[in-house]
Design a protein around this motif. Structure first.
Motif, PDB file in Angstrom:
ATOM      1  N   ARG A   5       0.844  -1.190   0.000  1.00 10.01           N
ATOM      2  CA  ARG A   5       0.000   0.000   0.000  1.00 10.01           C
ATOM      3  C   ARG A   5       0.882   1.244   0.000  1.00 10.01           C
ATOM      4  O   ARG A   5       1.855   1.314   0.738  1.00 10.01           O
ATOM      5  CB  ARG A   5      -0.868  -0.026   1.248  1.00 10.01           C
ATOM      6  N   VAL A   6       0.490   2.206  -0.835  1.00 10.40           N
ATOM      7  CA  VAL A   6       1.155   3.501  -0.868  1.00 10.40           C
ATOM      8  C   VAL A   6       0.067   4.559  -0.727  1.00 10.40           C
ATOM      9  O   VAL A   6      -0.970   4.482  -1.387  1.00 10.40           O
ATOM     10  CB  VAL A   6       1.917   3.715  -2.201  1.00 10.40           C
ATOM     11  N   GLU A   7       0.310   5.554   0.121  1.00  6.09           N
ATOM     12  CA  GLU A   7      -0.660   6.628   0.323  1.00  6.09           C
ATOM     13  C   GLU A   7       0.064   7.963   0.254  1.00  6.09           C
ATOM     14  O   GLU A   7       1.123   8.133   0.855  1.00  6.09           O
ATOM     15  CB  GLU A   7      -1.343   6.477   1.680  1.00  6.09           C
ATOM     16  N   ARG A   8      -0.545   8.879  -0.486  1.00  8.14           N
ATOM     17  CA  ARG A   8      -0.015  10.240  -0.571  1.00  8.14           C
ATOM     18  C   ARG A   8      -1.176  11.218  -0.468  1.00  8.14           C
ATOM     19  O   ARG A   8      -2.290  10.924  -0.906  1.00  8.14           O
ATOM     20  CB  ARG A   8       0.705  10.453  -1.903  1.00  8.14           C
ATOM     21  N   SER A   9      -0.899  12.384   0.084  1.00  6.10           N
ATOM     22  CA  SER A   9      -1.943  13.405   0.149  1.00  6.10           C
ATOM     23  C   SER A   9      -1.323  14.778  -0.019  1.00  6.10           C
ATOM     24  O   SER A   9      -0.126  14.978   0.231  1.00  6.10           O
ATOM     25  CB  SER A   9      -2.722  13.323   1.461  1.00  6.10           C
ATOM     26  N   THR A  10      -2.170  15.694  -0.464  1.00  4.76           N
ATOM     27  CA  THR A  10      -1.758  17.083  -0.601  1.00  4.76           C
ATOM     28  C   THR A  10      -2.969  17.961  -0.360  1.00  4.76           C
ATOM     29  O   THR A  10      -4.107  17.550  -0.615  1.00  4.76           O
ATOM     30  CB  THR A  10      -1.139  17.354  -1.995  1.00  4.76           C
ATOM     31  N   SER A  68     -16.399  13.645  -4.272  1.00 10.77           N
ATOM     32  CA  SER A  68     -15.531  13.279  -3.156  1.00 10.77           C
ATOM     33  C   SER A  68     -14.670  12.027  -3.358  1.00 10.77           C
ATOM     34  O   SER A  68     -13.698  11.856  -2.624  1.00 10.77           O
ATOM     35  CB  SER A  68     -16.372  13.088  -1.885  1.00 10.77           C
ATOM     36  N   ARG A  69     -14.966  11.175  -4.356  1.00  6.75           N
ATOM     37  CA  ARG A  69     -14.207   9.927  -4.428  1.00  6.75           C
ATOM     38  C   ARG A  69     -14.392   9.260  -5.778  1.00  6.75           C
ATOM     39  O   ARG A  69     -15.479   9.263  -6.330  1.00  6.75           O
ATOM     40  CB  ARG A  69     -14.725   8.998  -3.332  1.00  6.75           C
ATOM     41  N   TRP A  70     -13.269   8.705  -6.275  1.00  7.43           N
ATOM     42  CA  TRP A  70     -13.362   7.772  -7.402  1.00  7.43           C
ATOM     43  C   TRP A  70     -12.283   6.732  -7.267  1.00  7.43           C
ATOM     44  O   TRP A  70     -11.244   6.975  -6.663  1.00  7.43           O
ATOM     45  CB  TRP A  70     -13.392   8.477  -8.753  1.00  7.43           C
ATOM     46  N   VAL A  71     -12.562   5.531  -7.780  1.00  2.00           N
ATOM     47  CA  VAL A  71     -11.685   4.383  -7.617  1.00  2.00           C
ATOM     48  C   VAL A  71     -11.520   3.722  -8.977  1.00  2.00           C
ATOM     49  O   VAL A  71     -12.492   3.583  -9.727  1.00  2.00           O
ATOM     50  CB  VAL A  71     -12.282   3.366  -6.616  1.00  2.00           C
ATOM     51  N   PHE A  72     -10.288   3.309  -9.271  1.00  6.98           N
ATOM     52  CA  PHE A  72     -10.058   2.580 -10.512  1.00  6.98           C
ATOM     53  C   PHE A  72      -9.003   1.514 -10.291  1.00  6.98           C
ATOM     54  O   PHE A  72      -8.278   1.527  -9.300  1.00  6.98           O
ATOM     55  CB  PHE A  72      -9.654   3.522 -11.658  1.00  6.98           C
ATOM     56  N   THR A  73      -8.944   0.570 -11.225  1.00  7.98           N
ATOM     57  CA  THR A  73      -7.936  -0.475 -11.171  1.00  7.98           C
ATOM     58  C   THR A  73      -6.956  -0.268 -12.311  1.00  7.98           C
ATOM     59  O   THR A  73      -7.335   0.145 -13.407  1.00  7.98           O
ATOM     60  CB  THR A  73      -8.559  -1.873 -11.317  1.00  7.98           C
ATOM     61  N   SER A  81      -3.289  -3.267  -9.715  1.00 14.54           N
ATOM     62  CA  SER A  81      -3.501  -2.619  -8.427  1.00 14.54           C
ATOM     63  C   SER A  81      -4.794  -1.818  -8.479  1.00 14.54           C
ATOM     64  O   SER A  81      -5.399  -1.655  -9.526  1.00 14.54           O
ATOM     65  CB  SER A  81      -2.327  -1.701  -8.076  1.00 14.54           C
ATOM     66  N   THR A  82      -5.191  -1.311  -7.322  1.00 17.02           N
ATOM     67  CA  THR A  82      -6.381  -0.470  -7.199  1.00 17.02           C
ATOM     68  C   THR A  82      -5.947   0.880  -6.660  1.00 17.02           C
ATOM     69  O   THR A  82      -5.105   0.959  -5.766  1.00 17.02           O
ATOM     70  CB  THR A  82      -7.404  -1.121  -6.243  1.00 17.02           C
ATOM     71  N   VAL A  83      -6.546   1.953  -7.214  1.00 15.81           N
ATOM     72  CA  VAL A  83      -6.229   3.313  -6.792  1.00 15.81           C
ATOM     73  C   VAL A  83      -7.525   3.994  -6.359  1.00 15.81           C
ATOM     74  O   VAL A  83      -8.525   3.949  -7.069  1.00 15.81           O
ATOM     75  CB  VAL A  83      -5.580   4.122  -7.940  1.00 15.81           C
ATOM     76  N   GLU A  84      -7.486   4.620  -5.187  1.00 16.92           N
ATOM     77  CA  GLU A  84      -8.624   5.381  -4.679  1.00 16.92           C
ATOM     78  C   GLU A  84      -8.183   6.831  -4.521  1.00 16.92           C
ATOM     79  O   GLU A  84      -7.159   7.111  -3.883  1.00 16.92           O
ATOM     80  CB  GLU A  84      -9.071   4.828  -3.328  1.00 16.92           C
ATOM     81  N   ILE A  85      -8.953   7.742  -5.095  1.00 17.32           N
ATOM     82  CA  ILE A  85      -8.695   9.174  -4.954  1.00 17.32           C
ATOM     83  C   ILE A  85      -9.873   9.763  -4.189  1.00 17.32           C
ATOM     84  O   ILE A  85     -11.024   9.634  -4.613  1.00 17.32           O
ATOM     85  CB  ILE A  85      -8.542   9.852  -6.329  1.00 17.32           C
ATOM     86  N   VAL A  98      -4.503  10.054  -2.322  1.00 16.37           N
ATOM     87  CA  VAL A  98      -4.414   8.980  -3.307  1.00 16.37           C
ATOM     88  C   VAL A  98      -3.828   7.764  -2.607  1.00 16.37           C
ATOM     89  O   VAL A  98      -2.748   7.837  -2.021  1.00 16.37           O
ATOM     90  CB  VAL A  98      -3.519   9.385  -4.509  1.00 16.37           C
ATOM     91  N   ILE A  99      -4.561   6.667  -2.658  1.00 19.56           N
ATOM     92  CA  ILE A  99      -4.115   5.414  -2.056  1.00 19.56           C
ATOM     93  C   ILE A  99      -4.092   4.355  -3.156  1.00 19.56           C
ATOM     94  O   ILE A  99      -5.070   4.199  -3.883  1.00 19.56           O
ATOM     95  CB  ILE A  99      -5.055   4.953  -0.927  1.00 19.56           C
ATOM     96  N   GLU A 100      -2.971   3.661  -3.266  1.00 22.60           N
ATOM     97  CA  GLU A 100      -2.866   2.558  -4.213  1.00 22.60           C
ATOM     98  C   GLU A 100      -2.468   1.314  -3.439  1.00 22.60           C
ATOM     99  O   GLU A 100      -1.583   1.352  -2.585  1.00 22.60           O
ATOM    100  CB  GLU A 100      -1.819   2.860  -5.286  1.00 22.60           C
ATOM    101  N   TRP A 101      -3.160   0.209  -3.713  1.00 18.70           N
ATOM    102  CA  TRP A 101      -2.826  -1.029  -3.037  1.00 18.70           C
ATOM    103  C   TRP A 101      -2.897  -2.202  -4.010  1.00 18.70           C
ATOM    104  O   TRP A 101      -3.608  -2.167  -4.995  1.00 18.70           O
ATOM    105  CB  TRP A 101      -3.716  -1.262  -1.821  1.00 18.70           C
ATOM    106  N   ALA A 102      -2.099  -3.215  -3.692  1.00 17.38           N
ATOM    107  CA  ALA A 102      -2.025  -4.414  -4.522  1.00 17.38           C
ATOM    108  C   ALA A 102      -1.368  -5.522  -3.723  1.00 17.38           C
ATOM    109  O   ALA A 102      -0.697  -5.278  -2.731  1.00 17.38           O
ATOM    110  CB  ALA A 102      -1.206  -4.140  -5.781  1.00 17.38           C
ATOM    111  N   GLY A 103      -1.529  -6.725  -4.212  1.00 18.30           N
ATOM    112  CA  GLY A 103      -0.856  -7.853  -3.598  1.00 18.30           C
ATOM    113  C   GLY A 103       0.540  -8.048  -4.163  1.00 18.30           C
ATOM    114  O   GLY A 103       1.266  -8.933  -3.769  1.00 18.30           O
TER     115      GLY A 103
END
Length: 111
Positions: A5-10, A68-73, A81-85, A98-103
């Protein structure tokens, strides 16, 4: 396999509706994400990102909750991976997370 998992914010000095444009309109995404972006912002819509070196990534929008939110793979073979903004109002603007997670051990945001 462990989830990665990687998370970034601004924080942007913009109202939430304007920040939504920055993270959803292809012309705006091309200013900060990649030189060429195609986005069909609806569930099942396609995401295509092209880099200057010719590298291309493809994905599919899986959730959209304006403003407020969108999610894509990302569906590229070696690094799915999956990305949530998400956007949340702050004082005096909007926090974009922005959060991206994957196995898998490699994530696009970590690159």
């Amino acid at each position: 396999m462990d989830e990665q998992r990687v998370e970034r914010s601004t924080d942007l000095p913009l109202e939430q509706e304007e920040a939504w444009r920055v993270v959803t309109e292809p012309d705006e995404l091309e200013r900060w994400l990649a030189p060429e972006v195609e986005l069909d912002l609806r569930e099942g819509g396609e995401v295509v990102v092209r880099e200057r070196d010719g590298d291309e990534r493809h994905g599919t929008v899986i959730e959209v909750e304006p403003p407020s939110r969108w999610v894509f793979t990302w569906e590229d073979g070696e690094r799915p991976s999956t990305v949530e903004i998400t956007l949340e109002p702050t004082e005096p603007g909007t926090r974009v997370r922005v959060i991206e997670w994957a196995g898998e051990s490699e994530l696009a945001l970590a690159a």
